[in-house]
Design a protein around this motif. Structure first.
Motif, PDB file in Angstrom:
ATOM      1  N   ASN A 149       0.785  -1.250   0.060  1.00  0.00           N
ATOM      2  CA  ASN A 149      -0.144   0.129  -0.080  1.00  0.00           C
ATOM      3  C   ASN A 149       0.819   1.148  -0.025  1.00  0.00           C
ATOM      4  N   GLN A 152       1.752   2.082  -3.550  1.00  0.00           N
ATOM      5  CA  GLN A 152       0.761   2.432  -4.665  1.00  0.00           C
ATOM      6  C   GLN A 152       0.748   4.031  -4.146  1.00  0.00           C
ATOM      7  N   TYR A 153       0.914   4.408  -2.687  1.00  0.00           N
ATOM      8  CA  TYR A 153       0.862   5.773  -2.361  1.00  0.00           C
ATOM      9  C   TYR A 153       1.941   6.478  -2.793  1.00  0.00           C
ATOM     10  N   ASN A 156       1.783   7.109  -6.554  1.00  0.00           N
ATOM     11  CA  ASN A 156       0.524   7.860  -7.328  1.00  0.00           C
ATOM     12  C   ASN A 156       0.537   9.119  -6.605  1.00  0.00           C
ATOM     13  N   TYR A 157       1.608   9.507  -5.744  1.00  0.00           N
ATOM     14  CA  TYR A 157       1.515  10.902  -5.064  1.00  0.00           C
ATOM     15  C   TYR A 157       3.026  11.539  -4.864  1.00  0.00           C
TER      16      TYR A 157
END
Length: 350
Positions: A149, A152-153, A156-157
Motif C-alpha cells: 500500500n 501505491q501511495y 501515485n503521489y
C-alpha cells in the motif's frame, strides 16, 4: 550413504522427478516432451542473449534467496522479503530520481540506502520478535501489506512523475549516475552489474557463516536459542541482526530492479514481480546454502525464460513451468521421504 550426501541428492532428485512429471503432463497435452524440453533448454542457455535473459531473471532471486536463507539460519521464517524488495526499490527510486546531489545519488550510495531501507523494514519484524515475542511470520506478512500500500501511495503521489496529476503511476527515470553498468550490452538484454553484486553477496554470506563468529552465533541461535543464551550469546541482538541482514539483501534486489535496465519504478512491467516469495523456493532448493541458492536461482530463472521459448515454439503454455516449480518445492518439503527411501536401499544393499 551418509546424510550429507543424501542432502545433496535430494534437490537433484526433486528436480529430476518434477521434470519427469512435467513430461507426463506435456505428453497428455499432445506434445512431444523431448521437443518441449529442447526449446526449454535452448531458450534459457542457447547463446549469449538467452544466457543474459536467464541471468537477468536470476539476479533478484539470488538476493531474495540469500535473504530467506539468512533468516532460516537464525531459526526465522522471513515471509516478508517481498515487502523488503519493494521498500528497497522505493528508496532507490526516491534517491536516484529526485536527489540532485551527485555525492548522494551516486549508484554506490543509492545501493547502500536501498539496503538500509530493507534492513530497517525487516528490522521491525526482528525487533518485534526479539523484544515482544511476536512471531516473524505474522509480522512480516503484515509488513508486506503495508509495503504494497505504501508503494501505491508513493507511485501515485509523492514519487509520481509529473506530480499527482501525472499520466501514470511511475517515478521519473533515475539519473545516469545512479544507474548500474550494463553487462553484455551487445545482447540488448538489460543484464546489469547487479548480477555481479549478487554473486559477491553469495561469497560474503558464505564467508560470514563459515568463517566468522557472528555467523556461528546466528547458526547457534537458530539451532537452540536457550543453549545459545546460556553460552553467553546475545540472542535478541542476533535475531535482530539476522533479520536486518535478510532485509538488506532483499532491499538490494529491489534496487537492482530500479537501477538496472528499467531505470524507474513503474507498475506497468510488474517490476517487482514475486521475487520475494521466489526467494523461499530458492532457499529451500538450495538446501540453505549460499552457493546452493545461487544455482537454485539460476535453475528457476532458466525454467521461466526457457518456458517462454517453449510456449512460443509449441502449444504448451508457460504455466507448465509453474507446475514444475511447485512440484520441486513440494518434493523438497518432503525431504524425509527421500531420506527414508535412501536409507531403506542402503539396508537392502547391506
Amino acid at each position: 550413504m551418509n546424510r550429507k550426501l543424501q542432502g545433496l541428492l535430494v534437490p537433484i532428485l526433486a528436480v529430476f522427478i518434477a521434470l519427469l512429471l512435467g513430461a507426463g503432463i506435456i505428453a497428455f497435452l499432445g506434445e512431444n516432451p523431448l521437443t518441449a524440453y529442447y526449446y526449454l533448454f535452448t531458450g534459457a542457455f542457447d547463446g549469449r542473449r538467452a544466457i543474459a535473459r536467464t541471468l537477468l531473471e536470476a539476479t533478484p532471486m539470488i538476493f531474495t534467496g540469500l535473504s530467506v536463507l539468512v533468516a532460516f539460519k537464525a531459526g526465522l521464517f522471513n515471509i516478508g522479503a517481498q515487502g523488503q524488495v519493494i521498500m528497497g526499490g522505493l528508496a532507490a527510486a526516491a534517491v536516484g530520481a529526485f536527489v540532485h546531489n551527485i555525492g548522494i545519488n551516486n549508484v554506490v550510495v543509492v545501493l547502500i540506502i536501498a539496503a538500509a531501507a530493507g534492513f530497517a523494514w525487516a528490522g521491525i519484524a526482528g525487533w518485534l520478535k526479539a523484544k515482544l515475542g511476536v512471531h516473524e511470520v505474522i509480522s512480516t506478512i503484515m509488513l508486506n501489506y503495508i509495503a504494497l500500500n505504501f508503494e501505491q501511495y508513493g507511485l501515485n503521489y509523492p514519487l509520481k512523475a509529473g506530480g499527482p496529476m501525472g499520466p501514470s503511476p511511475q517515478t521519473p527515470p533515475v539519473f545516469e549516475v545512479s544507474r548500474l553498468a550494463m553487462l553484455m550490452p551487445d545482447t540488448k538484454v538489460a543484464l546489469s552489474a547487479g548480477f555481479i553484486i549478487a554473486v559477491i553477496a553469495v561469497i560474503l554470506i558464505w564467508f560470514m557463516f563459515e568463517k566468522t563468529i557472528t555467523g556461528y552465533e546466528i547458526k547457534a541461535v537458530g539451532l537452540n536459542p536457550t543453549a545459545s543464551e546460556n553460552a553467553g550469546i546475545n540472542v535478541k541482538w542476533r535475531i535482530l541482526f539476522a533479520m536486518g541482514i535478510a532485509g538488506s539483501l532483499s532491499g538490494l534486489a529491489g534496487a537492482e530492479r530500479i537501477l538496472g535496465g528499467v531505470g524507474q519504478y513503474t507498475y506497468r512491467q510488474g517490476i517487482m514481480g514475486s521475487y520475494g516469495f521466489d526467494g523461499i523456493a530458492v532457499a529451500l532448493l538450495g538446501k540453505n546454502s549460499p552457493v546452493g541458492a545461487l544455482f537454485a536461482a539460476i535453475l528457476f530463472a532458466a525454467l521461466r525464460t526457457g518456458g517462454r521459448s517453449m510456449q512460443f515454439n509449441t502449444s504448451i503454455p508457460s504455466q507448465i513451468i509453474i507446475i514444475i516449480q511447485a512440484i520441486i518445492i513440494l518434493l523438497i518439503a518432503a525431504e524425509n521421504m527421500f531420506h527414508s527411501i535412501l536409507d531403506k536401499k542402503k539396508k537392502v544393499s547391506n
